[in-house]
Enzyme design. Structure first.
Site, short mmCIF file in Angstrom:
data_model
loop_
_atom_site.label_atom_id
_atom_site.label_comp_id
_atom_site.label_asym_id
_atom_site.label_seq_id
_atom_site.Cartn_x
_atom_site.Cartn_y
_atom_site.Cartn_z
N THR A 63 1.61 -4.29 4.30
CA THR A 63 1.43 -4.60 5.72
C THR A 63 0.87 -6.01 5.95
OG1 THR A 63 -0.83 -3.69 5.74
CG2 THR A 63 0.96 -2.19 6.36
N ASP A 64 0.16 -6.55 4.94
CA ASP A 64 -0.63 -7.76 5.20
C ASP A 64 0.20 -8.97 5.60
OD1 ASP A 64 -2.96 -6.39 4.87
OD2 ASP A 64 -3.46 -7.21 2.91
N THR A 78 0.82 -1.21 0.00
CA THR A 78 0.00 0.00 0.00
C THR A 78 0.86 1.26 0.00
OG1 THR A 78 -1.85 -1.10 1.04
CG2 THR A 78 -1.71 1.25 1.40
N SER A 137 1.22 -7.67 -0.85
CA SER A 137 1.96 -8.68 -0.09
C SER A 137 1.16 -9.94 0.19
CB SER A 137 2.53 -8.09 1.21
OG SER A 137 1.52 -7.92 2.18
C1 SIN Z 1 -0.30 -5.28 1.00
O1 SIN Z 1 -0.09 -5.92 2.02
O2 SIN Z 1 0.48 -5.29 0.03
C2 SIN Z 1 -1.54 -4.46 0.86
C3 SIN Z 1 -2.02 -3.92 2.15
C4 SIN Z 1 -1.06 -2.97 2.80
O3 SIN Z 1 0.08 -2.77 2.44
O4 SIN Z 1 -1.53 -2.35 3.80
#
Ligand code: SIN
Length: 326
Positions: free
Chosen positions: A92-93, A12, A59
């Site tokens: 973050t995921d 993100t 991710s």
């Molecule tokens: C991801 O994990 O690539 C999408 C969600 C995020 O980064 O918060």
């Protein structure tokens, strides 16, 4: 001025939405490393930065092969005398899995700092630029050396192991072990001196095929224990249980788990609770299983995959006994 390597992998933090007010409908990993750098000209006051784009992934689509490729690249940069520290941008995921993989497989004392964002780069009040700036400050700071892989996110600096994403939308999306964050920003400061530099726990295998399948089973009230035999029949070489509370095993699971352990398939007991540890005492009546300690199920899975790849599942027990278990 230190020289930092920036490795962009997507997420993100590199996300693009059609509208600046849209914080959920966007494409993750759309922007390149250069665009991330251009959004934070203040980085030039912190370090010289050599940016590279390794992946452009949401991710959720990270796989063990990506962990291995990233680990190899980071290790090469750690071994490069021209580089003082490394910043990795990530989604973050599944950041907690990648952070655990790096912590468990890298050798070196230079700072390795992951960061991410909850809002896409196009959002009003995007959190990515400040997170990237802070991560660079952490990677450039002499007190960050010898602390293993770090995660700099929001206001806090976390160690890789024990990290878990605990919010779906809020900006303070991560929590660490029971001890919490180990440092803060503006300026970078740590709450305790670095302990002895952590040694590499596992050697990363050459290719993803050597990382055995480990499945996480989420155990709810009444979840049928036949899932254990199902995942083993489908090729799982290890199992992580996300159990209620402090690793409580429902009575109906006792026999299938004992049978699985006796068949040489290691079983790690983690908790489905968002925070807290599963301690060894809980398992007194469950011979052969391993307590996940402070590791969330997601990270216990990575650790067990590495332990099995090294042909020594007891290495996981030693790791947990060495400080990730109360
Ligand atoms: C991801 O994990 O690539 C999408 C969600 C995020 O980064 O918060």
């Amino acid at each position: 001025m230190p020289t930092l390597a920036l490795i962009a992998t997507g997420g993100t933090i590199a996300g693009v939405a059609a509208s600046a007010t849209d914080t959920t409908g966007y494409t993750a990993g759309a922007l390149g490393a250069d665009a991330l750098l251009a959004a934070v000209p203040q980085l030039a006051e912190v370090a010289q930065i050599r940016a590279e784009q390794l992946f452009k992934l949401d991710s959720k689509d990270m796989e063990p092969g990506h962990w291995l490729a990233l680990g190899r690249r980071v290790q090469a940069l750690l071994d490069d005398d021209a580089i003082d520290g490394i910043v990795i941008t990530h989604g973050t995921d599944t950041l907690e899995e990648t952070a655990a993989f790096l912590q468990l497989t890298l050798a070196g004392t230079k700072p390795v700092v992951l960061t991410a964002a909850m809002r896409p780069a196009t959002a009003l009040s995007a959190d990515g630029p400040m997170n990237l700036y802070n991560a660079a400050c952490v990677a450039a700071h002499p007190d960050s050396a010898g602390r293993g892989t770090l995660v700099s996110f929001g206001e806090a600096i976390f160690p890789a192991l024990g990290l878990r994403k605990c919010q779906t939308h809020r900006l303070d999306a991560f929590a660490g072990t029971s001890a919490g964050a180990i440092g803060r920003h503006d300026p970078v400061r740590y709450f305790a001196p670095a302990a002895d530099a952590p040694a590499r726990t596992f050697a990363a295998p050459a290719d993803a095929a050597a990382l055995p399948r480990v499945d996480v089973l989420y155990v709810g009230a009444g979840t049928p224990p036949d899932l254990v035999d199902l995942v083993v029949a489908n090729g799982a070489r290890g199992i992580v249980l996300a159990l209620p509370g402090n690793g409580s095993l429902p009575a109906g699971w006792e026999t299938p788990i004992a049978r699985t352990v006796a068949a040489g398939i290691p079983v790690v007991c983690a908790s489905r609770a968002v925070l807290g540890a599963v301690n060894r005492k809980t398992l007194d009546d469950r011979p052969g299983t391993v307590a996940a300690g402070e590791l969330p199920a997601s990270q216990a899975r990575v650790a067990l995959m590495l332990a099995l790849a090294g042909g020594d599942a007891t290495a996981l027990d030693r790791l947990l006994a060495d400080g990730y278990i109360p």
